[in-house]
Scaffold this motif. Structure first.
Motif: not given
Lengths: 494, 494
Positions: B231-237
């Motif tokens: 999940p650390e690869n995402f920001d706003v989804i």
């Protein structure tokens, strides 16, 4: 390397052999298929192989399905299909061979075992050993979509009783055959009370026939959260198509070894086995690819055709190879792995270990596994069906539902009256809220009086009236009671 | 403890105060609401509070929506609603207050920040800091379901251009306001080319207006797998409703602190803020509950009403409290926590730290946050619409599609011909496969000749013919071209 397709001369063992169809596919496909067949051969699998061509070359030669008609015939005749990954060419007009195969052959069950190989393959979930059983034919993947107005497009989610019964029964039979303790079902039936409600109800019905297997139901959002966080609490999970698609990928990914997973697609007559990864064209032809995913598919195939002793021997030798640190590049890790090997050497390492079992990873036992047979679906007698109304869906550019209601009142006749208008499901007439945002897509419910019925003729008359009033009906849905039970949902806010 | 509702006498600060509606709810609701309001008060929040009753007592007093009409008026007038969890009584007929509120008030955006509090709260994902922005009104949650035949039930998935535009624009505006770098979109548009295809297309359109924000699209299955694993690869989804429902729960769960998360439901006029957890009646009245979830909701509220300085002060004091090891029972852990406290003491600990910032956890900055305004949706001029056919859905008990086709050929007229029959989306006529399992639900496509059109009259005539031939049509879907683009999908295998 010798030609593996020659390994079982047909004339010799015909009476005890199983004839299968094999496609070597594209990219790394041929290499991993050769490695897989070499291992199966060495392990004593009794197979006669018909090879067919599928994939990129077939697509580009002008066949938009990626498979020639005579190859279809081979698949249908042999009923068992081991398929390497294929490349679908870029550009429009090419149909997914996987989707076509699954749907046309009625492969209703997708079975994907997801087990961790800790500490040999990195994972945050060392204890995970889950099998995802996904309904494979219906749900939103029936692919029935319609743009209805300038602003609104629609996809139909179809859930059927036979579809639900078959997949749920399959899941319980699978659990029983493979010594699994629990089957979990995930749906969103607190919202989709009819569709997901049916799936859940059938789950509860079928579960009663399997008192030896624990069963549980989770709402999909919480269930998915638990699966992602603590997968060790699950065993077999059965799901409708879309949820199964998403969660089988989640489960495979969090084992840490998505490239090592295989899957089975099972129908009443035919079955297809494959790796879950793609054809990786950039790795092709370099003796690099890990054949484990396809090998896992092949192990499921061996169990399916009753060669479970061979399946067990291959699976345990593979586990022992992983455990001994003989790793292809994709899972090789300094400090954990012992030797980095190519596709061929990996296969040879497995062959050298045939008969051995892992000592740190858990060995598998496949006692008398065979094709799982489920009780055939039996159509129930027709229910008593009562037509009580119809939803007319209208394309209308206005914004005030009161005006639309006035227009619609002009098409009422006899006792058939407008009872409700919704926009995206929310009741906007009578007595809506001004805050409700409205699109150009209006669902207008006409109903017979309380406890009354209407005829199909009435619907034709309503549509006819709508025509004369220039009301643009773009779709209809009949409202029924089935055996006295209401077969349609209310509007939100109704 | 003093009555927090008195803390801001209305007469004193009316000109700079924001009037909000508060509901203390059921179970642990009153305790965590008191704690939250006490903290907001101490931090200098400028609020005038109208308290309303919602939940169990209101339901049981005979109001099936769990809220009285005059309370609705208060919510609509104040436009900002801070809501504690409620208990929906067991048994049928009670409607979810949350669903009603969201839909009736047009709260189109659900915003749920999911951040790890490692090492103070256990998680397998210490670096996670994701905001899930979920479309909140449409998709399968429009709740439009119909049982259509004995065997098949249907739910409509509706995706609209305004619905997609609003949520996607909100996501990019959110990213910009809160200094986020990337917006990711997940859909399944490789299968649902029209519905999810629209959402994806609008994402690409809107993304172009925000060149300062990175954007990317993932197919939902792979995207979900990556989110669950890294999940650390995402920001706003940003996601359509159903995917957002599932993945916001996955994201909250894997932070390890699902009980500490809040969420905002934002509309063009109104907004509602809450904890994501339930009312936990068994923990009620014991000064045990953790008020953090509701406090997180309140922090989002403060930003929404432009009191971002207070929001920042509260959030940082809360982080400092967590970091200092002052923990309620639910997150207390020997060796990590320093002191186990009750609801009131936890609130007091936060108040004592107002003005302080965390030193190990990252402090937040909410520079001039305010209600996010998005460009209002503007309806485009009507597209040129061409009717080219209609799908009649038929309830039929037979098994041989050829026989059904013969019956249907009797209702053809003029140039309007039967072109295809599918069952659960798979083409079964002409030239189907015998392996395709068929339910009692058949989609029968009638079309005008290539490049021709038909009139709505033709549909009425077809239905009329079906009546005389005893063909049981249970639903229709018109087939259109919009501005020359085909607005319907082909059959699978077509």
């Amino acid at each position: 390397m010798k030609n593996d397709l020659d390994f079982c001369p047909e004339f010799k063992y015909q009476n005890i052999m199983t004839r299968i169809t094999v496609a070597k596919g594209d990219g790394i496909g041929p290499e991993i298929m050769d490695a897989t067949l070499q291992i199966l051969n060495a392990a004593g699998a009794k197979l006669i192989i018909d090879e067919i061509a599928v994939g990129e070359q077939v697509y580009l030669s002008g066949n938009s399905s990626g498979i020639a008609p005579e190859s279809w015939e081979t698949i249908r005749r042999n009923k068992v299909f081991l398929k390497a990954p294929i490349t679908t060419p870029q550009g429009g007009g090419y149909k997914s061979l996987n989707v076509t195969t699954r749907k046309a052959l009625g492969l209703f069950a997708n079975v994907r075992p997801c087990a961790s190989l800790h500490p040999y393959v990195h994972t945050k979930h060392p204890q995970m050993d889950v099998v995802i059983i996904r309904e494979n034919e219906e749900d939103l993947y029936a692919g029935i979509e319609h743009q209805q107005t300038d602003e609104v497009v629609q996809c139909l989610k179809l859930i059927s009783r036979p579809g639900s019964e078959k997949i749920i029964r399959y899941a319980f039979e699978y659990a029983r055959q493979y010594g699994r303790k629990k089957v979990s079902c995930f749906t969103k039936d607190n919202i989709m009370k009819q569709t997901d409600g049916l799936f859940h109800a059938v789950f509860d019905e079928v579960a009663k026939e399997y008192p030896d297997i624990e069963n549980e139901h989770w709402i999909i959002d919480i269930g998915a959260a638990k699966l992602a966080d603590t997968p060790e609490n699950f065993d077999v999970i059965v799901l409708p198509n879309l949820y199964g698609d998403v969660l089988s990928d989640v489960a495979a990914q969090i084992t840490g070894s998505v490239g090592l997973a295989g899957s089975a697609n099972i129908g009443e007559e035919c079955a297809m086995f494959e790796a879950i990864h793609g054809s990786a064209p950039r790795r092709a032809g370099q003796n690099l690819a890990n054949p484990s995913g396809l090998l896992q598919g092949a192990i499921q195939m061996l169990n399916h055709i009753g060669q479970s002793e061979v399946a067990e021997r291959v699976h345990n030798a593979w586990l022992k190879t992983i455990e001994d640190g003989i790793h292809t590049y994709d899972i090789y890790k300094e400090g954990v792995s012992v030797e980095k090997v190519g596709t061929r050497e990996f296969a040879e390492a497995i062959i050298a270990r045939l008969g051995a079992s892992p000592s740190k990873l858990s060995p598998v036992t496949y006692k008398e596994a065979k094709a799982i047979e489920i009780k055939p679906y039996k159509r129930a007698p027709r229910q008593e069906k009562k037509l009580v109304g119809v939803d007319l869906f209208v394309h209308w550019d206005g914004t005030d539902p009161e005006l639309l209601a006035q227009e619609l009142k002009n098409i009422e006749f006899g006792q058939i009256k407008l009872s409700m208008i919704t926009n995206r499901g929310v009741k906007v007439w009578p007595e809506g809220f001004k805050e409700t945002f409205c699109t150009d897509h209006w669902r207008c419910r006409f109903k017979a009086p309380e406890n009354g019925t209407m005829d199909a003729e009435n619907i034709v008359a309503l549509l006819s009236n709508a025509l004369t009033q220039n009301i643009e009906v773009i779709k209809t849905e009949n409202l029924y009671y089935f055996n006295g039970r209401q077969g349609f949902s209310l509007g939100q806010g109704q």
